[in-house]
Design a protein around this motif. Structure first.
Motif, PDB file in Angstrom:
ATOM      1  N   LEU A 229      91.358  30.274 -13.627  1.00  0.00           N
ATOM      2  CA  LEU A 229      91.567  29.680 -12.301  1.00  0.00           C
ATOM      3  C   LEU A 229      90.256  29.611 -11.537  1.00  0.00           C
ATOM      4  O   LEU A 229      90.065  28.723 -10.704  1.00  0.00           O
ATOM      5  N   ASN A 230      89.385  30.571 -11.750  1.00  0.00           N
ATOM      6  CA  ASN A 230      88.028  30.574 -11.183  1.00  0.00           C
ATOM      7  C   ASN A 230      87.970  30.268  -9.685  1.00  0.00           C
ATOM      8  O   ASN A 230      87.173  29.437  -9.247  1.00  0.00           O
ATOM      9  N   PRO A 231      88.773  30.945  -8.867  1.00  0.00           N
ATOM     10  CA  PRO A 231      88.719  30.652  -7.434  1.00  0.00           C
ATOM     11  C   PRO A 231      87.499  31.250  -6.732  1.00  0.00           C
ATOM     12  O   PRO A 231      86.993  30.673  -5.767  1.00  0.00           O
ATOM     13  N   PHE A 232      87.013  32.406  -7.233  1.00  0.00           N
ATOM     14  CA  PHE A 232      85.907  33.086  -6.555  1.00  0.00           C
ATOM     15  C   PHE A 232      84.877  33.558  -7.572  1.00  0.00           C
ATOM     16  O   PHE A 232      85.227  34.009  -8.660  1.00  0.00           O
ATOM     17  N   PRO A 233      83.592  33.496  -7.208  1.00  0.00           N
ATOM     18  CA  PRO A 233      82.581  34.107  -8.064  1.00  0.00           C
ATOM     19  C   PRO A 233      82.567  35.619  -7.863  1.00  0.00           C
ATOM     20  O   PRO A 233      83.077  36.131  -6.865  1.00  0.00           O
ATOM     21  N   ILE A 234      82.000  36.328  -8.825  1.00  0.00           N
ATOM     22  CA  ILE A 234      81.862  37.784  -8.736  1.00  0.00           C
ATOM     23  C   ILE A 234      80.386  38.108  -8.624  1.00  0.00           C
ATOM     24  O   ILE A 234      79.604  37.785  -9.522  1.00  0.00           O
ATOM     25  N   MET A 235      79.997  38.744  -7.535  1.00  0.00           N
ATOM     26  CA  MET A 235      78.592  39.042  -7.284  1.00  0.00           C
ATOM     27  C   MET A 235      78.439  40.442  -6.714  1.00  0.00           C
ATOM     28  O   MET A 235      79.366  40.982  -6.112  1.00  0.00           O
ATOM     29  N   SER A 236      77.257  41.007  -6.899  1.00  0.00           N
ATOM     30  CA  SER A 236      76.988  42.353  -6.411  1.00  0.00           C
ATOM     31  C   SER A 236      75.581  42.418  -5.825  1.00  0.00           C
ATOM     32  O   SER A 236      74.638  41.853  -6.389  1.00  0.00           O
ATOM     33  N   TRP A 237      75.460  43.118  -4.702  1.00  0.00           N
ATOM     34  CA  TRP A 237      74.187  43.263  -4.001  1.00  0.00           C
ATOM     35  C   TRP A 237      73.536  44.596  -4.363  1.00  0.00           C
ATOM     36  O   TRP A 237      74.113  45.646  -4.100  1.00  0.00           O
ATOM     37  N   PRO A 238      72.333  44.599  -4.961  1.00  0.00           N
ATOM     38  CA  PRO A 238      71.611  45.853  -5.204  1.00  0.00           C
ATOM     39  C   PRO A 238      70.867  46.264  -3.920  1.00  0.00           C
ATOM     40  O   PRO A 238      69.904  45.622  -3.513  1.00  0.00           O
ATOM     41  N   MET A 239      71.318  47.348  -3.293  1.00  0.00           N
ATOM     42  CA  MET A 239      70.798  47.754  -1.990  1.00  0.00           C
ATOM     43  C   MET A 239      70.288  49.193  -2.017  1.00  0.00           C
ATOM     44  O   MET A 239      70.781  50.024  -2.777  1.00  0.00           O
ATOM     45  N   MET A 240      69.309  49.471  -1.141  1.00  0.00           N
ATOM     46  CA  MET A 240      68.762  50.823  -1.006  1.00  0.00           C
ATOM     47  C   MET A 240      68.706  51.196   0.464  1.00  0.00           C
ATOM     48  O   MET A 240      68.518  50.337   1.334  1.00  0.00           O
ATOM     49  N   ASN A 241      68.887  52.486   0.734  1.00  0.00           N
ATOM     50  CA  ASN A 241      68.793  52.979   2.100  1.00  0.00           C
ATOM     51  C   ASN A 241      67.434  52.612   2.690  1.00  0.00           C
ATOM     52  O   ASN A 241      66.387  52.852   2.077  1.00  0.00           O
ATOM     53  N   LYS A 242      67.425  52.036   3.881  1.00  0.00           N
ATOM     54  CA  LYS A 242      66.187  51.527   4.476  1.00  0.00           C
ATOM     55  C   LYS A 242      65.224  52.652   4.855  1.00  0.00           C
ATOM     56  O   LYS A 242      64.000  52.512   4.712  1.00  0.00           O
ATOM     57  N   ASP A 243      65.738  53.778   5.349  1.00  0.00           N
ATOM     58  CA  ASP A 243      64.859  54.881   5.695  1.00  0.00           C
ATOM     59  C   ASP A 243      64.108  55.383   4.465  1.00  0.00           C
ATOM     60  O   ASP A 243      62.907  55.684   4.526  1.00  0.00           O
ATOM     61  N   LEU A 244      64.831  55.461   3.342  1.00  0.00           N
ATOM     62  CA  LEU A 244      64.188  55.883   2.100  1.00  0.00           C
ATOM     63  C   LEU A 244      63.144  54.864   1.668  1.00  0.00           C
ATOM     64  O   LEU A 244      62.028  55.215   1.283  1.00  0.00           O
ATOM     65  N   TRP A 245      63.519  53.593   1.738  1.00  0.00           N
ATOM     66  CA  TRP A 245      62.593  52.524   1.354  1.00  0.00           C
ATOM     67  C   TRP A 245      61.321  52.582   2.192  1.00  0.00           C
ATOM     68  O   TRP A 245      60.211  52.485   1.667  1.00  0.00           O
ATOM     69  N   ASP A 246      61.482  52.763   3.482  1.00  0.00           N
ATOM     70  CA  ASP A 246      60.323  52.794   4.372  1.00  0.00           C
ATOM     71  C   ASP A 246      59.440  54.016   4.135  1.00  0.00           C
ATOM     72  O   ASP A 246      58.258  54.016   4.496  1.00  0.00           O
ATOM     73  N   SER A 247      60.014  55.062   3.528  1.00  0.00           N
ATOM     74  CA  SER A 247      59.236  56.272   3.261  1.00  0.00           C
ATOM     75  C   SER A 247      58.365  56.133   2.015  1.00  0.00           C
ATOM     76  O   SER A 247      57.474  56.963   1.781  1.00  0.00           O
ATOM     77  N   LEU A 248      58.612  55.105   1.213  1.00  0.00           N
ATOM     78  CA  LEU A 248      57.844  54.894  -0.002  1.00  0.00           C
ATOM     79  C   LEU A 248      56.512  54.215   0.309  1.00  0.00           C
ATOM     80  O   LEU A 248      56.380  53.506   1.305  1.00  0.00           O
ATOM     81  N   THR A 249      55.556  54.423  -0.558  1.00  0.00           N
ATOM     82  CA  THR A 249      54.289  53.726  -0.400  1.00  0.00           C
ATOM     83  C   THR A 249      54.471  52.258  -0.767  1.00  0.00           C
ATOM     84  O   THR A 249      55.451  51.883  -1.427  1.00  0.00           O
ATOM     85  N   GLU A 250      53.534  51.433  -0.377  1.00  0.00           N
ATOM     86  CA  GLU A 250      53.607  50.022  -0.717  1.00  0.00           C
ATOM     87  C   GLU A 250      53.582  49.838  -2.235  1.00  0.00           C
ATOM     88  O   GLU A 250      54.275  48.967  -2.782  1.00  0.00           O
ATOM     89  N   GLU A 251      52.821  50.678  -2.909  1.00  0.00           N
ATOM     90  CA  GLU A 251      52.766  50.601  -4.360  1.00  0.00           C
ATOM     91  C   GLU A 251      54.121  50.934  -4.973  1.00  0.00           C
ATOM     92  O   GLU A 251      54.600  50.242  -5.883  1.00  0.00           O
ATOM     93  N   GLU A 252      54.764  51.977  -4.484  1.00  0.00           N
ATOM     94  CA  GLU A 252      56.078  52.371  -5.003  1.00  0.00           C
ATOM     95  C   GLU A 252      57.121  51.297  -4.746  1.00  0.00           C
ATOM     96  O   GLU A 252      57.960  51.005  -5.609  1.00  0.00           O
ATOM     97  N   GLN A 253      57.074  50.695  -3.568  1.00  0.00           N
ATOM     98  CA  GLN A 253      57.986  49.592  -3.275  1.00  0.00           C
ATOM     99  C   GLN A 253      57.759  48.440  -4.253  1.00  0.00           C
ATOM    100  O   GLN A 253      58.710  47.804  -4.714  1.00  0.00           O
ATOM    101  N   GLY A 254      56.492  48.195  -4.577  1.00  0.00           N
ATOM    102  CA  GLY A 254      56.171  47.128  -5.515  1.00  0.00           C
ATOM    103  C   GLY A 254      56.717  47.399  -6.901  1.00  0.00           C
ATOM    104  O   GLY A 254      57.225  46.488  -7.570  1.00  0.00           O
ATOM    105  N   TRP A 255      56.627  48.661  -7.350  1.00  0.00           N
ATOM    106  CA  TRP A 255      57.181  49.007  -8.656  1.00  0.00           C
ATOM    107  C   TRP A 255      58.680  48.712  -8.702  1.00  0.00           C
ATOM    108  O   TRP A 255      59.187  48.115  -9.648  1.00  0.00           O
ATOM    109  N   ILE A 256      59.394  49.173  -7.663  1.00  0.00           N
ATOM    110  CA  ILE A 256      60.848  48.988  -7.636  1.00  0.00           C
ATOM    111  C   ILE A 256      61.207  47.508  -7.572  1.00  0.00           C
ATOM    112  O   ILE A 256      62.090  47.030  -8.294  1.00  0.00           O
ATOM    113  N   THR A 257      60.505  46.767  -6.715  1.00  0.00           N
ATOM    114  CA  THR A 257      60.809  45.347  -6.559  1.00  0.00           C
ATOM    115  C   THR A 257      60.586  44.592  -7.861  1.00  0.00           C
ATOM    116  O   THR A 257      61.422  43.782  -8.280  1.00  0.00           O
ATOM    117  N   GLU A 258      59.466  44.856  -8.507  1.00  0.00           N
ATOM    118  CA  GLU A 258      59.172  44.158  -9.760  1.00  0.00           C
ATOM    119  C   GLU A 258      60.192  44.516 -10.831  1.00  0.00           C
ATOM    120  O   GLU A 258      60.733  43.641 -11.522  1.00  0.00           O
TER     121      GLU A 258
END
Length: 360
Positions: free
Chosen positions: A257-286
């Motif tokens: 029937l395919n009425p809806f797609p199935i999708m998922s958002w990969p999310m991280m706590n923003k406070d934790l993200w902001d505590s990482l170095t720019e290099e660490e953020q780059g590793w995770i993003t890549e």
């Protein structure tokens, strides 16, 4: 580093991370389950930072979302010698999806792969991705969720209201199909008065009502037994998850029937993200971006593989004429526009039409 800027560049084929990832001659070890029941990838790096990530699906390497998790850790092992790794809590070990969403918001859980049909209950704008028959192809909804203008509207809501950031493109698990037992849905009329388990989502419930079915909200962990014991007549679920969760074992038919797609958002706590170095953020993003794009390819391969395996197991697949289903749910698409926001809805329609025009 804002993810939306990286995503746009990557998907245009021009992403170039300026961060220098640390090199290593080692590769990720096989994943294992620790004493708490979570799954992690071992690393030889004794100073590794280990973050928690939850999702509701099984710890199966072919599962649509767990595949992303395993690839994420493998990529991190290659990029930075496992200086950052994730420990995974599968099968709702850390709580239900709404609970995990809240836990990431308050920092109890570091990160999550959260289904759009769940998060849209907290971010009404995302109900546009839940609308029945809003999309005609996987390429259309992928184009929309990767669109920078779309993300420029949605991501600030995640960040400002829910204290979380997107670390990878939206994960894709194709379409929700309908598994039934005893009776196949070959036509629109066949669905009438069938009791169908749907997700805890107002749009999905309204859509199945409009199609003549009786929507039933049953806890995810109880679906197999409910289907097996005829508490429900049908189960609204994708082919890959029907395989990894074993739902096909208690089914007779699958109607696309395919009425809806199935999708998922990969999310991280923003406070934790902001505590990482720019290099660490780059590793995770890549690492996460590549894992997500690989996941999209993998799930399409699994869709074909699992369909063949289920047919061999005796499941009959049907592709009904979707015209009457689309006509019956037109009122549902209109019903939720005020909650989505008319301007944003029209923006999404224009983006999808832009894609269709580009395809000739």
């Amino acid at each position: 580093m804002k993810f939306k800027r990286i995503t746009a560049a990557f998907l245009a084929g021009m992403m170039a991370l300026s961060l220098v990832a640390c090199s290593s001659d080692t590769s990720a070890d096989d994943s294992s389950t620790n004493d708490s029941g979570s799954e992690s990838t071992e690393t030889t790096n004794p100073e590794a930072k280990v973050f928690t990530m939850g999702h509701s699906n099984p710890a199966d390497p072919d599962d649509q979302y767990h595949y992303f998790c395993l690839q994420l850790n493998e990529n991190l092992q290659e990029i930075c010698d496992g200086a950052i790794q994730f420990e995974f809590y599968t099968d709702n070990q850390f709580g239900t999806e709404p609970e995990m969403f809240q836990y990431v918001s308050d920092g109890t859980l570091d990160s999550v792969c959260i289904s759009n049909n769940i998060v849209s209950g907290s971010i009404p704008e995302l109900q546009v991705l839940d609308l029945p028959y809003f999309f005609e192809s996987e390429e259309e909804y992928q184009y929309l969720v990767d669109n920078e203008e779309f993300l420029n509207t949605v991501l600030p809501i995640f960040e400002n209201e829910w204290n979380m950031v997107q670390i990878a493109p939206v994960l894709d698990a194709s379409w929700r199909t309908l598994y039934t037992k005893g009776k196949a849905v070959e036509t629109f009329e066949d669905l009438k008065d069938m009791k169908v388990r749907v997700t805890t989502n107002r749009v999905h419930e309204a859509a199945y009502k409009a199609m003549g079915a009786i929507p039933s909200v049953i806890a995810w962990g109880e679906c197999y037994t409910a289907f097996q014991q005829n508490v429900i007549d049908g189960l609204d679920v994708g082919v890959p998850i029907a395989q990894t969760m074993g739902f096909y074992e208690v089914s007779d038919y699958c109607s696309r029937l395919n009425p809806f797609p199935i999708m998922s958002w990969p999310m991280m706590n923003k406070d934790l993200w902001d505590s990482l170095t720019e290099e660490e953020q780059g590793w995770i993003t890549e690492a996460a971006t590549q894992a997500a794009l690989d996941q999209r390819t993998h799930q399409r391969e699994m869709e074909v593989k699992f369909t063949e395996e289920q047919e061999a197991a005796g499941i009959e697949f049907f592709s009904p004429d979707l015209t009457p289903f689309k006509e019956a749910t037109e009122s549902v698409r209109q019903q939720f526009i005020p909650e989505i926001g008319e301007d944003f809805y029209n923006q999404c329609v224009a983006t999808v039409e832009e894609f269709r025009a580009s395809q000739g």
